[in-house]
Design a protein around this motif. Structure first.
Motif, PDB file in Angstrom:
ATOM      1  N   UNK B 440      -5.469   5.175  -2.133  1.00 20.35           N
ATOM      2  CA  UNK B 440      -6.516   4.392  -1.485  1.00 20.35           C
ATOM      3  C   UNK B 440      -5.866   3.284  -0.651  1.00 20.35           C
ATOM      4  N   UNK B 441      -5.054   3.739   0.278  1.00 18.49           N
ATOM      5  CA  UNK B 441      -4.154   2.848   1.006  1.00 18.49           C
ATOM      6  C   UNK B 441      -4.880   1.715   1.732  1.00 18.49           C
ATOM      7  N   UNK B 442      -5.937   2.036   2.429  1.00 22.04           N
ATOM      8  CA  UNK B 442      -6.606   1.006   3.232  1.00 22.04           C
ATOM      9  C   UNK B 442      -7.170  -0.106   2.345  1.00 22.04           C
ATOM     10  N   UNK B 443      -7.681   0.270   1.182  1.00 20.97           N
ATOM     11  CA  UNK B 443      -8.191  -0.738   0.255  1.00 20.97           C
ATOM     12  C   UNK B 443      -7.057  -1.649  -0.239  1.00 20.97           C
ATOM     13  N   UNK B 444      -5.893  -1.022  -0.559  1.00 23.18           N
ATOM     14  CA  UNK B 444      -4.758  -1.822  -1.033  1.00 23.18           C
ATOM     15  C   UNK B 444      -4.303  -2.830   0.021  1.00 23.18           C
ATOM     16  N   UNK B 445      -4.303  -2.389   1.286  1.00 26.32           N
ATOM     17  CA  UNK B 445      -3.882  -3.304   2.367  1.00 26.32           C
ATOM     18  C   UNK B 445      -4.857  -4.474   2.479  1.00 26.32           C
ATOM     19  N   UNK B 446      -6.171  -4.180   2.365  1.00 28.68           N
ATOM     20  CA  UNK B 446      -7.166  -5.246   2.473  1.00 28.68           C
ATOM     21  C   UNK B 446      -6.999  -6.221   1.314  1.00 28.68           C
TER      22      UNK B 446
END
Ligand SMILES: Cc1cc2nc3c(=O)[nH]c(=O)nc-3n(C[C@H](O)[C@H](O)[C@H](O)COP(=O)(O)OP(=O)(O)OC[C@H]3O[C@@H](n4cnc5c(N)ncnc54)[C@H](O)[C@@H]3O)c2cc1C
Lengths: 273, 790
Positions: B440-446
């Motif tokens: 869930x890469x995009x969530x981790x970046x956010x």
């Protein structure tokens, strides 16, 4: 006592063995080779935890796992309880004793430093009787204490914590259960939200557990605001005496000690009643 | 849910999470390790070791030791040299490589601190150690060669003067025109990387019992090793004992990781000591001895740069690796393989074609460095993947985007790497996409951005990798090393219809015996609990390569598969004769001969076996039942079965203390056909833990004088459960078409990229502060230095 006599008759080529968690590794490494091992693990007078007026008596043979769980220690000498989970691992805590840890006096050990922070007194027996030595006078040098050859540590006497006391413990270690890079226990007495008395004891920063006396002096009489904490942090490094160590250089120990002191004092400040 | 999957066929074990049948035995304390074995009249050896990294041996005085209680023999290098011929750890295909001859114990000088010098054999290990303390050796200390740069200075002391220098091997690769590409490139990044030495720290240390029986001229060696056949060959040749009279037994092994496939001086000496005494002699390395005598791994300094165009397309890499291997090249696999794989695996996942590399393998006064799990991989992976991230920074591309832009397309196979590796079929893009979804890469970046505002510094790092598995003879055989790339199996049916398989791949706790059982059960058509798999005894199994370089499943498994099919054909031939049917119309399911078309049961396998063994008189004339088969298989297609995958690491950095909490690790991996998901995932997890150990904890630290300063488990930190994150694993399956089984290797995949992902994650976490780290392990001290605190 039989144990003291046995030591005498061995011509001093003997070692007491309590939990064996420091001694046995030393034997395995052939660092020590006494002719006689005197097992003190079953001496009743060295056991038990008991409240005696304003003092808590902790028998030298109290095992680390007992320190961890004992309600009297939790109430009256809580720094030991806070430190206990950080002492080694369950298997070692099931055998190792607080008296063994304090007698061994590894400068990186938790309990000797907490003994200093709590301002405890150590009861030592020899063939002539017993005496009590204050923690401030007990830790002499690397693995050296006020215990003379042949003497036994019988009990630790801790002045119980009172209302107005606040305390905090933490250590920085690379792995849980390891000897710490730096560790610290603080016991402070507050009057009107200002520090009336404070004992800050660091471990793994020199050849014995060390009190950060310059930092203590700065804090006495003050409220623990950010500026005061920063001032104490600024001098804390000077009280310590970390040895040259290529794995953890002295500059790093001092830096970590300052960080740790700041965090613990912050924690104590937030404990306001 | 009506469609049948391949797992719904009878005896369909391949692809199932079958638990290890031997796990219960080990848990019950019934394991039998070399340490557990006591032979009649057995003696024990302790070694007197050198306190110096480099010294001449002036004299040895063992008079007092010989008089000590229980002492049976005190032997020196000269005594053993009369029995054992020297060995040299070189291979012909590393052109120009050199290494000095080695003997069990040194004669005139010591070349690392901890080297065994004198052997003391006594009734017990304790007595031997007592007597060893009474041996006095006079040394004349020589300047130690420790630093890899100092070792190559023209006036450096030369450890083996007969070789002329401290350079073991110098290799070069150059596809041409590199300087021009770098000059014209829009972006160039460069970094100097340091990879510390670490070591295997197996739960069971090295252990060996040699038992020479002069009455039969027979040598039996119980040896904790992953490669018994290799040692049978070595003991036979160096001690002049016919091969048929050398038996090597590898019983239960408590971890190996490559460490137990090298020739160690103490182990070779034990054989000679047994010959001198005519009694069994046991040696078990204690932990302190392990640190100073087991091989170490890595030890590289890599200077590398990468060029890219304005869009972030990688154009070229330019690499210089210097690696220190100790005073010898290890035998018989050599210590050049690690560096060779470092400089050939660089950039392997990517499409760029321009590459230049220089590899120098250097002698120094330290214990030998050689193959350990994921040989060379973490070094190549870390260098490549860090440089890719640096290009991403320059071009403001996301770490996923820079990779998908540059990775070889999944439909571009077969193809070759700039260093000449041939790829049959890899799946970089499928793995990368799967990883991104799993974590869930995009969530981790956010989340990372939000937490940074609160002073919490998390880092995300990814690393793509290619792994070398299933090596053919090009790996060792062509270099002149007598190390087999083929395997052999013997499968027989017992009179009650059980199955016995002895095979040359070996069990080290990784589950080889389990998967061989699964494969034989499926392809013969019997229940797996009726199969017994035997490994690790040169007298009772065919000769083979055993376990190294992730070959057990791919090569050993294919051997078992083909052997099982051969045996099945033999069974069906007898069954057809008995049933008066045609073999093609019959099949075997769950130990029954069935009608192939209808699955109707015709006759039990045990009945065939009974008739064949006890009532052969009832078989039609001329029918000779062949219920045992022997079969060998050697890979013949691609020289290696390359695999691929990608890992991601998520961690939290305490920017005041330099301490790190690893939050999570993800791996997506393609090892072709997954035979046993449970075992494959555990191989990956174990490998990841060793990779994270290298990234954060494990390092053999030497002082300037060549002394190992942290050779105990109190000072050398292995990763422990509390510090390890959850490790989530996903698979993409691209079977190799070189075999019927389709399996490739997987044992090194976890280790290959974990440290690279971790290094990228730390640099990601430190980004707001400007510092960077390019050295493993990433200790708190190094991180604090990078952050400018100390
Ligand atoms: C793997 C491992 C990790 C460890 N990690 C930690 C850690 O993180 N923190 C920590 O503090 N400790 C750690 N220890 C040490 C452990 O706490 C020991 O138990 C303790 O230091 C010694 O207590 P013992 O009862 O085992 O003493 P023993 O080993 O029996 O004795 C130690 C020494 O003290 C003397 N002695 C013991 N009792 C007495 C007495 N009553 N009077 C006089 N002399 C006495 C003995 O003669 C001996 O010289 C670790 C130990 C191991 C093996």
């Amino acid at each position: 006592m039989e144990a003291l006599d046995a030591f005498e008759s061995s011509g001093e080529d003997a070692s007491y063995i309590a939990g064996g968690q420091s001694l046995v590794p030393a034997l395995a490494l052939r660092l020590q080779a006494p002719q006689l091992l005197i097992d003190i693990a079953h001496i009743e007078t060295l056991r038990g935890v008991e409240l005696q007026g304003d003092w808590l008596r902790i028998g030298a043979l109290t095992r680390h796992c007992e320190v961890l769980a004992d309600p009297l220690i939790r109430t009256h000498a809580p720094l030991y309880s806070d430190a206990a989970p950080h002492v080694a691992h369950p298997a070692i805590r099931n055998k190792g004793t607080i008296g063994g840890s304090i007698s061994h006096a590894d400068p990186a050990s938790e309990f000797p430093a907490m003994t200093l922070a709590l301002g405890a007194e150590l009861e030592i027996a020899n063939r002539d009787g017993t005496r009590r030595v204050a923690a401030d006078d007990f830790f002499v040098d690397l693995f050296q204490t006020a215990i003379e050859p042949g003497e036994l540590l019988v009990a630790i006497h801790v002045p119980v914590v009172r209302p107005g006391h606040r305390w905090a413990f933490h250590e920085l270690a690379r792995r849980r259960g390891d000897f710490a890079l730096v560790g610290c226990g603080i016991l402070a007495e507050f009057v009107d939200d200002a520090v009336a008395q404070i004992r800050i004891a660091f471990f793994a920063v020199g050849s014995t557990p060390i009190r950060a006396q310059q930092a203590e002096d700065i804090l006495i009489g003050k409220r623990l605001d950010q500026a005061t904490i920063a001032a104490a942090q600024a001098v804390a490094g000077d009280d310590l005496d970390p040895s040259e160590d290529e794995h953890v250089p002295p500059a790093m120990k001092r830096h970590l000690a300052r960080v740790l002191l700041g965090r613990l004092l912050g924690q104590i400040a937030r404990q306001a009643p | 849910m009506s469609a049948l999957t391949p797992l719904d066929r009878p005896n369909s074990y391949i692809g199932r999470s079958v638990p290890r049948p031997n796990a219960k035995r080990l848990l019950a304390g019934r394991g039998r390790y070399v340490t557990d074995i006591t032979l009649p009249r057995m003696l024990h050896v302790a070694y007197v070791r050198s306190p110096y990294a480099h010294a001449r041996i002036v004299s040895i005085n063992a008079l007092a030791a010989r008089e000590m209680p229980g002492v049976r023999l005190v032997a020196t290098g000269e005594d053993l040299a009369k029995l054992c011929t020297p060995w040299v750890g070189t291979m012909d295909h590393f052109k120009g490589m050199k290494s000095p001859p080695q003997l069990p114990l040194p004669i005139d000088k010591v070349v690392w601190s901890g080297q065994a010098v004198v052997a003391v054999v006594a009734d017990t290990r304790a007595l031997a150690e007592d007597a060893a303390e009474a041996v006095t050796i006079e040394f004349d200390e020589l300047p130690a060669v420790v630093d890899i740069d100092a070792a190559r200075e023209p006036d450096a002391p030369v450890i083996s003067p007969e070789l002329g220098s401290n350079l073991c091997f110098h290799g070069k690769i150059d596809t041409g025109g590199i300087d021009e590409i770098f000059t014209g490139a829009a972006y160039v990044v460069e970094e100097e990387f340091h990879f510390g030495r670490h070591t295997a720290v197996t739960m069971e240390p090295r252990a060996i019992i040699a038992d020479y029986d002069a009455s039969e001229g027979q040598l039996t060696v119980h040896h904790a090793t992953q490669t018994p056949y290799q040692f049978q060959d070595i003991y036979s040749r160096h001690y002049g004992i016919p091969e048929s009279r050398v038996r090597v037994i590898a019983p239960d092994i408590g971890g190996s990781f490559g460490m137990k496939l090298h020739m160690y001086h103490e182990d070779m000496a034990v054989v000679g000591l047994s010959m001198m005494l005519g009694r069994p002699v046991k040696y078990v390395a204690d932990r302190i001895e392990s640190f100073v005598s087991d091989i170490h791994a890595r030890d590289h300094r890599v200077r590398a740069r990468m060029a890219a165009d304005a869009e972030g397309n990688i154009l070229a890499m330019d690499v210089e690796d210097v690696t220190g291997i100790g005073a010898f090249s290890a035998y018989p696999r050599t210590s050049v393989v690690e560096g060779n794989q470092v400089y050939r695996l660089m950039g392997a996942p990517y499409t760029f074609r321009n590459y230049r590399a220089d590899l120098q393998v250097v002698f120094q006064n330290k214990v030998q460095m050689s193959q350990y799990r994921a040989v060379g991989h973490p070094v190549a992976c870390t260098v490549t993947e860090r440089l890719v991230d640096m290009i991403a920074d320059k071009t403001a591309l996301d770490v996923f985007d820079i990779r998908s832009r540059n990775m070889i397309a999944d439909d571009a196979y077969p193809c070759t790497s700039p260093t000449g590796y041939q790829f049959e079929a890899l799946s970089h893009h499928a793995c990368l996409a799967k990883l991104k979804a799993m974590m869930d890469y995009d969530r981790l970046r956010a989340e990372q951005a939000e937490l940074r505002t609160k002073g919490i510094h998390r880092g995300i790092g990814i690393a793509t990798f290619v792994e070398i598995t299933n090596p053919g003879p090009a790996f060792y055989g062509v270099g002149g090393a007598r190390i087999s790339s083929q395997d052999g199996a013997i499968i027989k049916i017992t009179p009650s219809g059980d199955v016995h398989c002895s095979i040359s791949v070996t069990e080290l706790g990784q589950g080889t015996e389990t998967i061989i059982g699964q494969i034989v059960a499926e392809h013969l058509g019997v229940d797996s609990n009726r199969i017994k798999v035997m490994t690790g005894d040169t007298d009772t199994t065919p000769h083979g390569g055993a376990t190294y370089a992730c070959r057990g499943a791919g090569i050993g498994g294919e051997t078992a598969l083909q052997a099982a099919k051969k045996l099945k054909a033999n069974v069906l031939a007898v069954a057809a004769a008995i049933l008066q049917d045609e073999p093609e119309k019959l099949d075997i399911h769950s130990g029954w001969i069935v009608d192939a078309a209808t699955a109707q049961q015709r006759m039990e396998l045990s009945e065939i076996a009974r008739i064949a063994y006890f009532r052969s008189d009832t078989l039609p004339p001329g029918t000779q039942a062949q219920l045992s088969v022997a079969h060998h298989y050697a890979p013949q297609g691609y020289p290696f079965a390359f695999t691929n995958g990608v890992q991601a690491c998520h961690l939290e950095l305490d920017v005041e203390t330099g301490l790190v909490k690893i939050l999570k690790l993800w791996v997506v991996e393609d090892c072709g056909r997954v035979i046993n998901p449970l075992l494959v995932d555990e191989q990956i997890r174990g490998g990841v833990v060793q990779g994270l150990g290298a990234a954060f904890f494990e390092e053999c630290v030497y002082g300037d004088n060549g002394q190992l300063t942290n050779g105990s488990l109190a000072d050398y930190l292995v990763p422990m459960a509390v510090e390890m994150p959850d490790i989530e694993i996903g698979h993409v399956e691209t079977p190799t078409l070189d075999t019927q089984l389709g399996a490739k290797g997987v044992g090194e995949a976890g280790t290959a990229a974990a440290s690279a992902a971790a290094l990228n994650a730390i640099n990601d976490a430190m980004k707001p502060f400007g510092g960077t780290v390019a050295q493993v392990p990433m200790t708190p001290a190094r991180i604090l230095k990078a952050l400018g605190h100390i």
